[in-house]
Enzyme design. Structure first.
Site, mmCIF file in Angstrom:
data_model
loop_
_atom_site.group_PDB
_atom_site.id
_atom_site.type_symbol
_atom_site.label_atom_id
_atom_site.label_comp_id
_atom_site.label_asym_id
_atom_site.label_seq_id
_atom_site.Cartn_x
_atom_site.Cartn_y
_atom_site.Cartn_z
ATOM 1 N N LYS A 71 59.529 81.602 65.516
ATOM 2 C CA LYS A 71 60.127 82.928 65.332
ATOM 3 C C LYS A 71 59.183 83.783 64.489
ATOM 4 C CE LYS A 71 62.515 84.963 62.162
ATOM 5 N NZ LYS A 71 62.131 86.373 62.330
ATOM 6 N N GLU A 73 55.005 77.651 52.922
ATOM 7 C CA GLU A 73 53.809 78.383 52.458
ATOM 8 C C GLU A 73 54.306 79.708 51.919
ATOM 9 O OE1 GLU A 73 50.764 77.358 52.374
ATOM 10 O OE2 GLU A 73 50.953 75.547 53.578
ATOM 11 N N CYS A 114 48.659 86.803 50.921
ATOM 12 C CA CYS A 114 49.285 85.879 49.961
ATOM 13 C C CYS A 114 48.310 85.473 48.868
ATOM 14 C CB CYS A 114 49.792 84.648 50.687
ATOM 15 S SG CYS A 114 48.523 83.818 51.659
ATOM 16 N N GLU A 162 54.702 89.363 42.540
ATOM 17 C CA GLU A 162 53.810 89.628 43.666
ATOM 18 C C GLU A 162 54.095 91.024 44.211
ATOM 19 O OE1 GLU A 162 54.660 87.602 47.388
ATOM 20 O OE2 GLU A 162 52.530 87.153 47.654
HETATM 21 N N1 LIG Z 1 51.173 80.879 51.461
HETATM 22 C C1 LIG Z 1 50.733 81.457 52.559
HETATM 23 O O1 LIG Z 1 49.869 80.938 53.248
HETATM 24 C C2 LIG Z 1 51.288 82.788 52.977
HETATM 25 C C3 LIG Z 1 50.704 83.448 54.069
HETATM 26 C C4 LIG Z 1 51.214 84.684 54.446
HETATM 27 C C5 LIG Z 1 52.269 85.265 53.755
HETATM 28 N N2 LIG Z 1 52.814 84.618 52.700
HETATM 29 C C6 LIG Z 1 53.899 85.243 51.932
HETATM 30 O O2 LIG Z 1 54.803 85.918 52.798
HETATM 31 C C7 LIG Z 1 55.444 86.991 52.107
HETATM 32 C C8 LIG Z 1 55.390 88.255 52.959
HETATM 33 O O3 LIG Z 1 55.927 88.027 54.206
HETATM 34 P P1 LIG Z 1 57.389 88.540 54.641
HETATM 35 O O4 LIG Z 1 57.759 89.773 53.895
HETATM 36 O O5 LIG Z 1 57.411 88.533 56.135
HETATM 37 O O6 LIG Z 1 58.276 87.345 54.094
HETATM 38 P P2 LIG Z 1 59.827 87.094 54.338
HETATM 39 O O7 LIG Z 1 60.167 85.887 53.549
HETATM 40 O O8 LIG Z 1 60.626 88.318 54.145
HETATM 41 O O9 LIG Z 1 59.914 86.798 55.905
HETATM 42 C C9 LIG Z 1 59.155 85.773 56.503
HETATM 43 C C10 LIG Z 1 59.858 85.304 57.752
HETATM 44 O O10 LIG Z 1 61.101 84.725 57.376
HETATM 45 C C11 LIG Z 1 62.144 85.265 58.164
HETATM 46 N N3 LIG Z 1 63.393 85.188 57.407
HETATM 47 C C12 LIG Z 1 63.923 86.122 56.569
HETATM 48 N N4 LIG Z 1 65.107 85.695 56.083
HETATM 49 C C13 LIG Z 1 65.332 84.469 56.601
HETATM 50 C C14 LIG Z 1 66.368 83.507 56.472
HETATM 51 N N5 LIG Z 1 67.441 83.733 55.711
HETATM 52 N N6 LIG Z 1 66.271 82.347 57.151
HETATM 53 C C15 LIG Z 1 65.195 82.094 57.916
HETATM 54 N N7 LIG Z 1 64.176 82.972 58.097
HETATM 55 C C16 LIG Z 1 64.238 84.146 57.437
HETATM 56 C C17 LIG Z 1 61.667 86.661 58.482
HETATM 57 O O11 LIG Z 1 62.346 87.198 59.586
HETATM 58 C C18 LIG Z 1 60.188 86.404 58.755
HETATM 59 O O12 LIG Z 1 60.008 85.916 60.044
HETATM 60 C C19 LIG Z 1 54.668 87.166 50.822
HETATM 61 O O13 LIG Z 1 55.388 86.612 49.760
HETATM 62 C C20 LIG Z 1 53.388 86.364 51.094
HETATM 63 O O14 LIG Z 1 52.740 85.909 49.927
HETATM 64 C C21 LIG Z 1 52.359 83.395 52.294
HETATM 65 C C1 LIG Z 2 46.457 82.599 54.258
HETATM 66 N N1 LIG Z 2 45.907 83.917 54.582
HETATM 67 C C2 LIG Z 2 44.903 84.267 53.583
HETATM 68 C C3 LIG Z 2 45.271 83.866 55.880
HETATM 69 C C4 LIG Z 2 46.932 84.910 54.696
HETATM 70 C C5 LIG Z 2 47.769 85.073 53.537
HETATM 71 O O1 LIG Z 2 48.545 86.004 53.489
#
Ligand SMILES: NC(=O)c1ccc[n+]([C@@H]2O[C@H](COP(=O)([O-])OP(=O)(O)OC[C@H]3O[C@@H](n4cnc5c(N)ncnc54)[C@H](O)[C@@H]3O)[C@@H](O)[C@H]2O)c1
Ligand SMILES: C[N+](C)(C)CC=O
Length: 489
Positions: free
Chosen positions: A175, A250, A284, A385
């Site tokens: 998803k 992640e 991230c 963040e």
């Molecule tokens: N550690 C890593 O490798 C990494 C990589 C990319 C992004 N991120 C993190 O992602 C965040 C930004 O992304 P975002 O705003 O899309 O995050 P988010 O947590 O809002 O959403 C991520 C995903 O989760 C889904 N989601 C939301 N609520 C849910 C629920 N209750 N149950 C199941 N799924 C649900 C969303 O629809 C989306 O597909 C930042 O905190 C960033 O640091 C981490």
């Molecule tokens: C893991 N990376 C750096 C590719 C995306 C993070 O948001």
């Protein structure tokens, strides 16, 4: 506009409810696509397809070499359609086309890496302490995997999940974020073309609190792999406990970039910009917490500020653009609030700190690249963040203090150290509590090395051999070659 569909059990289907969602270009708010908008029922249907493909289908028992051929074909198809994929990613996320092209190269590399790794681990024979026996350890697929991805690197984060899950013989339902589904839809066309059997890989579109929640809580899903924010991660962890499914999380980061006075400052300044302002800081592992030695603080900040003033904002499709917009109005407001709070807490705006005035940027979700100085570790702007183009600057006097500041966070995703003293560098990184640390670099990742967080930045690892093992169960098989009675009872 034609409705872009979900891919369930080998069929392209609309949402069961018939609902659709407009997908918006964050550069100008134009509708770029209309997609099916599923709900829990669509997840349920996809889970049933993946369950059947795992329990009754051939995929889990297909030789790893055969699965690898298909996964390698996906890599070749990504290369073939690289430009189309890159354009879709830039339209959907606002990032520059150049960045999306790099992402697509990385993504093909991930599929290729896992295709090559697929048949390398044939299990292990244990030196059994029991006479007349064979003891062996084999790896098996986990089963049905739910995969949930964020909006910042949509297809890149998906590739870290899809490729290892497929080569190890799992079936899956992925998803994407509801606001950036376009490259997921395109890659499912390539997955179909590659010959992945029906039901093995399924794509469900829609919101997190319905589609995602169902994947996380459903008893027929054996593993949930999630990339996104901490709060969502906690919700998913709770939901996953219903059937004790395996979890891989992640999550976010607040990543320190420690600059010692003896660093190569020209490179450190240049890379400090790259560490944050790619994709408008929506990374991230963005190095948003600059922790700089007091003796070079002013020189460093001045030089950084001069460079930041020259960053060109605009349409990601314009070759001169260096930084695109944020993903949405809601996210732009969040970044604004974060900076306002930092200023109230005592931070000083060295540059940026607001939306740009340029007429051509007013329809997009733009925020100026920003540096906040006079920051201290107790400020929310240093701890939370922002996920935007905002650097906070803190000072230190001693190495010990630098490490203490760097570790003062609930996050532990990544961090960097800049110094020409290699012994000092090794001493520092040994004490930094993060999943990835860079010496004299920042934001480097590749398929061969594991990626993941310490502390609240996550659980488990993607990429590398560990990223494959996330999708495998380990079975010990003990074979008694000479069964005998014991007559104990
Ligand atoms: N550690 C890593 O490798 C990494 C990589 C990319 C992004 N991120 C993190 O992602 C965040 C930004 O992304 P975002 O705003 O899309 O995050 P988010 O947590 O809002 O959403 C991520 C995903 O989760 C889904 N989601 C939301 N609520 C849910 C629920 N209750 N149950 C199941 N799924 C649900 C969303 O629809 C989306 O597909 C930042 O905190 C960033 O640091 C981490
Ligand atoms: C893991 N990376 C750096 C590719 C995306 C993070 O948001």
């Amino acid at each position: 506009m034609d409705i872009k569909k979900q891919y369930i059990n080998g069929q392209w289907v609309e949402a069961i409810s018939g609902n659709t969602r407009d997908i918006i270009n964050p550069y100008n708010q134009e509708v770029i696509a209309v997609v099916a908008d599923g709900n829990a029922q669509d997840s349920e249907k996809a889970i049933a397809a993946a369950r059947e493909a795992f329990d009754q289908g051939d995929w889990p028992n297909t030789p790893a070499t055969e699965r690898a051929k298909i996964v390698k074909k996906i890599a070749d198809l990504i290369d073939r359609d690289q430009e189309e994929l890159a354009k879709l990613e830039s339209l959907d996320t606002g990032k520059t086309l150049e960045e999306s092209r790099w992402d697509m190269e990385d993504i093909a590399g991930v599929f290729r890496y896992y295709a090559e790794l697929a048949d390398k681990d044939g299990g292990e024979i244990i030196n059994s302490p029991i006479p007349n026996s064979i003891s062996k350890v084999v790896k098996e697929p986990v089963g049905v995997c739910g995969q949930i991805t964020p909006w910042n690197y949509p297809l890149l984060q998906a590739s870290w999940k899809l490729a290892p899950a497929l080569v190890t013989g799992n079936t899956l339902i992925i998803k994407p974020s509801e606001i950036t589904p376009l490259t997921h839809i395109k890659i499912f066309e390539l997955i179909e073309e590659s010959g992945v059997p029906k039901g093995v890989a399924n794509l469900v579109l829609g919101p997190g609190n319905t589609v995602g929640a169902e994947l996380s809580s459903h008893k027929n899903v054996d593993l949930i792999s999630f990339t996104g924010g901490i709060e969502t991660g906690k919700t998913i962890m709770q939901a996953a406990s219903h059937n004790m499914k395996k979890i891989a999380l992640e999550l976010g980061g607040k990543n320190p970039n420690v600059i010692f006075a003896d660093a190569n400052l020209e490179v450190a300044i240049d890379q400090a910009l790259n560490a944050v302002y790619f994709h408008a800081g929506q990374i991230c592992s963005a190095g948003t917490r600059i922790i700089v030695e007091e003796s070079i603080h002013d020189t460093f900040v001045d030089a950084l500020t001069q460079r930041v003033k020259k960053i060109k904002l605009g349409n990601g499709f314009d070759e001169t653009t260096q930084m695109g917009p944020l993903i949405s109005e809601e996210h732009l407001k969040k970044v604004e609030r974060y900076v306002e709070k930092g200023i109230k807490e005592g931070a000083t705006v060295a540059v940026g700190g607001k939306r740009p005035d340029d007429a051509e940027l007013q329809n997009g979700f733009f925020y100026l690249p920003t540096i906040l100085t006079n920051c201290t570790t107790d400020m929310s702007v240093v701890q939370d963040e922002a996920f935007g183009p905002v650097i906070t600057v803190e000072k230190f006097k001693t190495e010990e203090e630098a490490i203490k500041l760097a570790n003062d966070s609930i996050y532990g995703l990544s961090g960097g150290v800049w110094t020409k003293d290699i012994v000092k560098a090794e001493r520092c990184v040994a004490k930094m509590r993060m999943g990835t640390v860079w010496i004299n670099d920042f934001n480097i990742y590749f398929p061969h090395a594991p990626w993941g967080g310490y502390k609240q930045s996550g659980i488990g690892r993607e990429l590398g051999g560990m990223g494959l093992e996330e999708y495998q169960e380990t079975k010990h098989i003990f074979h008694n070659l000479k069964p005998e009675t014991m007559n104990w009872f």
